[in-house]
Design a protein around this motif. Structure first.
Motif, PDB file in Angstrom:
ATOM      1  N   LYS A 245       0.834  -1.214   0.000  1.00 57.36           N
ATOM      2  CA  LYS A 245       0.000   0.000   0.000  1.00 57.36           C
ATOM      3  C   LYS A 245       0.868   1.265   0.000  1.00 57.36           C
ATOM      4  O   LYS A 245       0.726   2.167   0.846  1.00 57.36           O
ATOM      5  CB  LYS A 245      -0.958   0.006   1.185  1.00 57.36           C
ATOM      6  CG  LYS A 245      -1.986  -1.127   1.143  1.00 57.36           C
ATOM      7  CD  LYS A 245      -2.932  -1.089   2.321  1.00 57.36           C
ATOM      8  CE  LYS A 245      -4.069  -2.073   2.155  1.00 57.36           C
ATOM      9  NZ  LYS A 245      -3.649  -3.458   1.900  1.00 57.36           N
ATOM     10  N   VAL A 246       1.774   1.329  -0.969  1.00 65.31           N
ATOM     11  CA  VAL A 246       2.744   2.425  -1.062  1.00 65.31           C
ATOM     12  C   VAL A 246       2.173   3.586  -1.878  1.00 65.31           C
ATOM     13  O   VAL A 246       1.609   3.378  -2.957  1.00 65.31           O
ATOM     14  CB  VAL A 246       4.050   1.933  -1.723  1.00 65.31           C
ATOM     15  CG1 VAL A 246       5.017   3.085  -1.936  1.00 65.31           C
ATOM     16  CG2 VAL A 246       4.699   0.852  -0.865  1.00 65.31           C
ATOM     17  N   ASN A 247       2.320   4.794  -1.381  1.00 60.71           N
ATOM     18  CA  ASN A 247       2.033   6.005  -2.138  1.00 60.71           C
ATOM     19  C   ASN A 247       3.378   6.531  -2.647  1.00 60.71           C
ATOM     20  O   ASN A 247       4.162   7.101  -1.881  1.00 60.71           O
ATOM     21  CB  ASN A 247       1.339   7.046  -1.250  1.00 60.71           C
ATOM     22  CG  ASN A 247       0.981   8.316  -2.010  1.00 60.71           C
ATOM     23  OD1 ASN A 247       1.786   8.865  -2.748  1.00 60.71           O
ATOM     24  ND2 ASN A 247      -0.243   8.788  -1.807  1.00 60.71           N
ATOM     25  N   LEU A 248       3.650   6.316  -3.922  1.00 57.67           N
ATOM     26  CA  LEU A 248       4.986   6.623  -4.466  1.00 57.67           C
ATOM     27  C   LEU A 248       5.367   8.092  -4.295  1.00 57.67           C
ATOM     28  O   LEU A 248       6.501   8.407  -3.937  1.00 57.67           O
ATOM     29  CB  LEU A 248       5.054   6.248  -5.950  1.00 57.67           C
ATOM     30  CG  LEU A 248       5.318   4.790  -6.314  1.00 57.67           C
ATOM     31  CD1 LEU A 248       5.509   4.661  -7.818  1.00 57.67           C
ATOM     32  CD2 LEU A 248       6.526   4.218  -5.588  1.00 57.67           C
ATOM     33  N   LYS A 249       4.434   8.986  -4.563  1.00 56.54           N
ATOM     34  CA  LYS A 249       4.762  10.411  -4.471  1.00 56.54           C
ATOM     35  C   LYS A 249       5.110  10.802  -3.042  1.00 56.54           C
ATOM     36  O   LYS A 249       6.094  11.505  -2.792  1.00 56.54           O
ATOM     37  CB  LYS A 249       3.603  11.255  -4.990  1.00 56.54           C
ATOM     38  CG  LYS A 249       3.916  12.746  -5.054  1.00 56.54           C
ATOM     39  CD  LYS A 249       2.790  13.523  -5.707  1.00 56.54           C
ATOM     40  CE  LYS A 249       3.120  15.009  -5.773  1.00 56.54           C
ATOM     41  NZ  LYS A 249       2.032  15.790  -6.419  1.00 56.54           N
ATOM     42  N   LYS A 250       4.312  10.310  -2.080  1.00 56.13           N
ATOM     43  CA  LYS A 250       4.600  10.609  -0.678  1.00 56.13           C
ATOM     44  C   LYS A 250       5.950  10.058  -0.263  1.00 56.13           C
ATOM     45  O   LYS A 250       6.718  10.705   0.456  1.00 56.13           O
ATOM     46  CB  LYS A 250       3.502  10.014   0.219  1.00 56.13           C
ATOM     47  CG  LYS A 250       2.260  10.865   0.352  1.00 56.13           C
ATOM     48  CD  LYS A 250       1.317  10.255   1.380  1.00 56.13           C
ATOM     49  CE  LYS A 250       0.075  11.132   1.552  1.00 56.13           C
ATOM     50  NZ  LYS A 250      -0.866  10.533   2.527  1.00 56.13           N
ATOM     51  N   GLU A 251       6.250   8.832  -0.720  1.00 54.81           N
ATOM     52  CA  GLU A 251       7.518   8.200  -0.356  1.00 54.81           C
ATOM     53  C   GLU A 251       8.704   8.933  -0.966  1.00 54.81           C
ATOM     54  O   GLU A 251       9.732   9.125  -0.317  1.00 54.81           O
ATOM     55  CB  GLU A 251       7.513   6.729  -0.787  1.00 54.81           C
ATOM     56  CG  GLU A 251       6.668   5.831   0.086  1.00 54.81           C
ATOM     57  CD  GLU A 251       7.187   5.808   1.514  1.00 54.81           C
ATOM     58  OE1 GLU A 251       8.308   5.318   1.741  1.00 54.81           O
ATOM     59  OE2 GLU A 251       6.476   6.313   2.414  1.00 54.81           O
ATOM     60  N   MET A 252       8.555   9.358  -2.209  1.00 54.18           N
ATOM     61  CA  MET A 252       9.641  10.088  -2.871  1.00 54.18           C
ATOM     62  C   MET A 252       9.941  11.387  -2.130  1.00 54.18           C
ATOM     63  O   MET A 252      11.102  11.697  -1.824  1.00 54.18           O
ATOM     64  CB  MET A 252       9.242  10.377  -4.316  1.00 54.18           C
ATOM     65  CG  MET A 252      10.256  11.212  -5.081  1.00 54.18           C
ATOM     66  SD  MET A 252       9.733  11.420  -6.791  1.00 54.18           S
ATOM     67  CE  MET A 252      10.765  12.803  -7.276  1.00 54.18           C
ATOM     68  N   LEU A 253       8.903  12.153  -1.806  1.00 56.86           N
ATOM     69  CA  LEU A 253       9.100  13.419  -1.098  1.00 56.86           C
ATOM     70  C   LEU A 253       9.601  13.187   0.326  1.00 56.86           C
ATOM     71  O   LEU A 253      10.411  13.956   0.844  1.00 56.86           O
ATOM     72  CB  LEU A 253       7.800  14.218  -1.092  1.00 56.86           C
ATOM     73  CG  LEU A 253       7.334  14.708  -2.470  1.00 56.86           C
ATOM     74  CD1 LEU A 253       5.968  15.361  -2.376  1.00 56.86           C
ATOM     75  CD2 LEU A 253       8.351  15.659  -3.093  1.00 56.86           C
ATOM     76  N   ARG A 254       9.126  12.114   0.941  1.00 57.09           N
ATOM     77  CA  ARG A 254       9.598  11.784   2.301  1.00 57.09           C
ATOM     78  C   ARG A 254      11.101  11.515   2.301  1.00 57.09           C
ATOM     79  O   ARG A 254      11.824  12.005   3.183  1.00 57.09           O
ATOM     80  CB  ARG A 254       8.857  10.549   2.828  1.00 57.09           C
ATOM     81  CG  ARG A 254       9.336  10.109   4.222  1.00 57.09           C
ATOM     82  CD  ARG A 254       8.754   8.763   4.612  1.00 57.09           C
ATOM     83  NE  ARG A 254       9.215   7.687   3.754  1.00 57.09           N
ATOM     84  CZ  ARG A 254      10.406   7.093   3.846  1.00 57.09           C
ATOM     85  NH1 ARG A 254      11.284   7.496   4.761  1.00 57.09           N
ATOM     86  NH2 ARG A 254      10.731   6.105   3.034  1.00 57.09           N
ATOM     87  N   MET A 255      11.568  10.740   1.322  1.00 58.41           N
ATOM     88  CA  MET A 255      13.004  10.430   1.271  1.00 58.41           C
ATOM     89  C   MET A 255      13.829  11.690   1.058  1.00 58.41           C
ATOM     90  O   MET A 255      14.879  11.880   1.685  1.00 58.41           O
ATOM     91  CB  MET A 255      13.274   9.392   0.176  1.00 58.41           C
ATOM     92  CG  MET A 255      12.818   7.994   0.560  1.00 58.41           C
ATOM     93  SD  MET A 255      13.282   6.725  -0.637  1.00 58.41           S
ATOM     94  CE  MET A 255      12.031   6.941  -1.888  1.00 58.41           C
ATOM     95  N   ILE A 256      13.372  12.576   0.179  1.00 60.89           N
ATOM     96  CA  ILE A 256      14.094  13.830  -0.075  1.00 60.89           C
ATOM     97  C   ILE A 256      14.139  14.693   1.185  1.00 60.89           C
ATOM     98  O   ILE A 256      15.153  15.336   1.481  1.00 60.89           O
ATOM     99  CB  ILE A 256      13.426  14.603  -1.239  1.00 60.89           C
ATOM    100  CG1 ILE A 256      13.695  13.872  -2.570  1.00 60.89           C
ATOM    101  CG2 ILE A 256      13.937  16.035  -1.317  1.00 60.89           C
ATOM    102  CD1 ILE A 256      12.956  14.444  -3.751  1.00 60.89           C
ATOM    103  N   GLU A 257      13.059  14.680   1.953  1.00 60.82           N
ATOM    104  CA  GLU A 257      12.957  15.569   3.114  1.00 60.82           C
ATOM    105  C   GLU A 257      13.592  15.003   4.384  1.00 60.82           C
ATOM    106  O   GLU A 257      13.979  15.754   5.277  1.00 60.82           O
ATOM    107  CB  GLU A 257      11.479  15.866   3.385  1.00 60.82           C
ATOM    108  CG  GLU A 257      10.838  16.736   2.318  1.00 60.82           C
ATOM    109  CD  GLU A 257       9.322  16.751   2.397  1.00 60.82           C
ATOM    110  OE1 GLU A 257       8.768  16.140   3.351  1.00 60.82           O
ATOM    111  OE2 GLU A 257       8.696  17.347   1.504  1.00 60.82           O
TER     112      GLU A 257
END
Length: 413
Positions: A245-257
């Motif tokens: 149940k991954v939200n790719l956009k949220k995960e991408m921004l989370r990793m950057i932040e």
């Protein structure tokens, strides 16, 4: 109404390459795309050494011509793999390379620029009739096996003996006529964004693949581009996205932040435009690439590398073989599915060994401890580092990744 022996749907790298190879043989074709060039295409933008080789096969001077387009590309000399444990494994495309002397093994270029470079070559060929801005939506098979095609409004109609389908991962023809279905285990979802001002990009434009332990079995990438830009994105198998149940956009921004290294590198970076999503049909299983009076090329035939996500070179390779098969079809006046099987055989003879090995490498992501061990050993062992570097150009060496003895020696020597 257009009547033609050969109609190519899709003018991306696969379709353009097919048309250019046919033109080299003196064979006319009709090349149709729903967009008007130059147009954007969501992609990682990396052009491997295989792409350079395919450019050379179209015409020997093309790689040199492209290398002069310094405003739209940067030469790339390798890949940085960052393991789940944070160990960086740097793999040059050519061991002991010398940027000031050697021709680049690969490039990074926005697809809007690379695809337009190929289209400019298409425009030079009188054998190719290019139609832009035409969205073909209807495919009707005639009694003799040929196809009648039309757009939504019925303004454009085409009669073709042979249809070469190169219109990408979302091809309606692939799903509804060829019968290739999307399978989560063999399909990857990706996001791509353009940033300006990302710090710490490699001076030799190595591309970066980050395998963070809290994002496995996906990966995060950073690819340098001209003028201080970078292509930044994430990719993960659709089956994993669904089960986790991954939200790719949220995960991408989370990793950057939140990841300390990325947080620092993106501190002064600016997101240019939107974060865009796309799907990648992976070549991790064999599929039927042809039938009566048609062939599937590139993403339409699900030929994307399962490990790296690269699709451009495989699209160009399949396009070259499609042109060869089309020439044989015209010569023999045989467009049957049985005769077309020579195309499937040629494409998989060239690509299957590589795709199969990449599938094995993809499965390694299920064992992050092993990934960490390989990266850790390779940073301390020059012979192993050189072997891994050679694996990107030598399939026989890459075969070692399938052998348990390779890991046994790695762990206990």
């Amino acid at each position: 109404m257009y009547k033609t022996d050969i109609c190519i749907l899709g003018a991306g790298p696969g379709g353009a390459t097919t048309a250019l190879h046919l033109a080299q043989k003196g064979i006319s074709s009709l090349l149709i795309d729903k967009a008007t060039f130059p147009r954007d295409k969501i992609c990682g933008d990396a052009l491997s050494g295989k792409v350079v080789n395919e450019l050379r096969r179209i015409s020997p001077e093309l790689p040199e011509l492209f290398s002069r387009e310094q405003a739209v590309q940067v030469p790339s000399w390798g890949i940085h793999f960052i393991s789940p444990g944070g160990q960086k494994l740097s793999v040059p495309f050519k061991y002991n390379y010398k940027p000031e002397e050697d021709a680049p093994a690969g490039y990074i270029s926005k697809r809007i620029d690379f695809d337009n470079f190929l289209i400019e070559q298409v425009r030079l060929r009188p054998e190719i009739k290019l139609i832009e801005g035409a969205d073909i939506t209807r495919y009707e098979r005639q009694r003799d096996g040929s196809f009648t095609l039309s757009d939504k409004e019925g303004k454009i109609q085409v009669e073709a003996k042979l249809l070469i389908v190169a219109n990408g991962a979302q091809s309606a023809f692939t799903r509804h006529v060829a019968g290739l279905q999307q399978e989560p285990e063999h399909y990857c979802a990706g996001l791509r964004a353009y940033y300006k001002g990302v710090e710490g990009l490699d001076k030799d434009n190595f591309i970066e693949l980050h395998f963070y332990k809290d994002f496995l079995p996906g990966y995060f990438w950073v690819f340098p581009l001209p003028n201080g830009f970078a292509n930044v994105g994430v990719g993960m198998l659709s089956s994993a996205i669904s089960s986790k149940k991954v939200n790719l956009k949220k995960e991408m921004l989370r990793m950057i932040e939140t990841h300390p290294e990325l947080q620092k590198r993106f501190g002064n970076a600016e997101l240019i435009g939107d974060i865009k999503g796309y799907g990648l049909p992976l070549g991790s299983k064999k599929r039927s690439l042809s039938g009566d009076n048609y062939m599937l090329v590139g993403d339409a035939g699900a030929l994307i590398d399962p490990f790296t996500g690269e699709g451009i070179s495989n699209a160009m390779i399949s396009g070259r073989w499609a042109a060869e098969q089309a020439s044989n079809c015209l010569e023999q006046q045989d467009f049957s599915a049985a005769f077309m099987q020579a195309y499937d055989k040629a494409v998989y003879n060239r690509l299957w060994k590589e795709l199969k090995l990449s599938r094995q490498m993809q499965k390694l992501l299920n064992y992050p401890w092993l990934f960490n061990q390989v990266a850790n050993k390779a940073t301390k062992n020059q012979a192993l580092a050189e072997t891994i570097s050679c694996m990107f150009n030598d399939l026989d060496l890459r075969e070692r990744l399938k052998q348990p003895s390779f890991y046994f020696k790695l762990l206990f020597n």
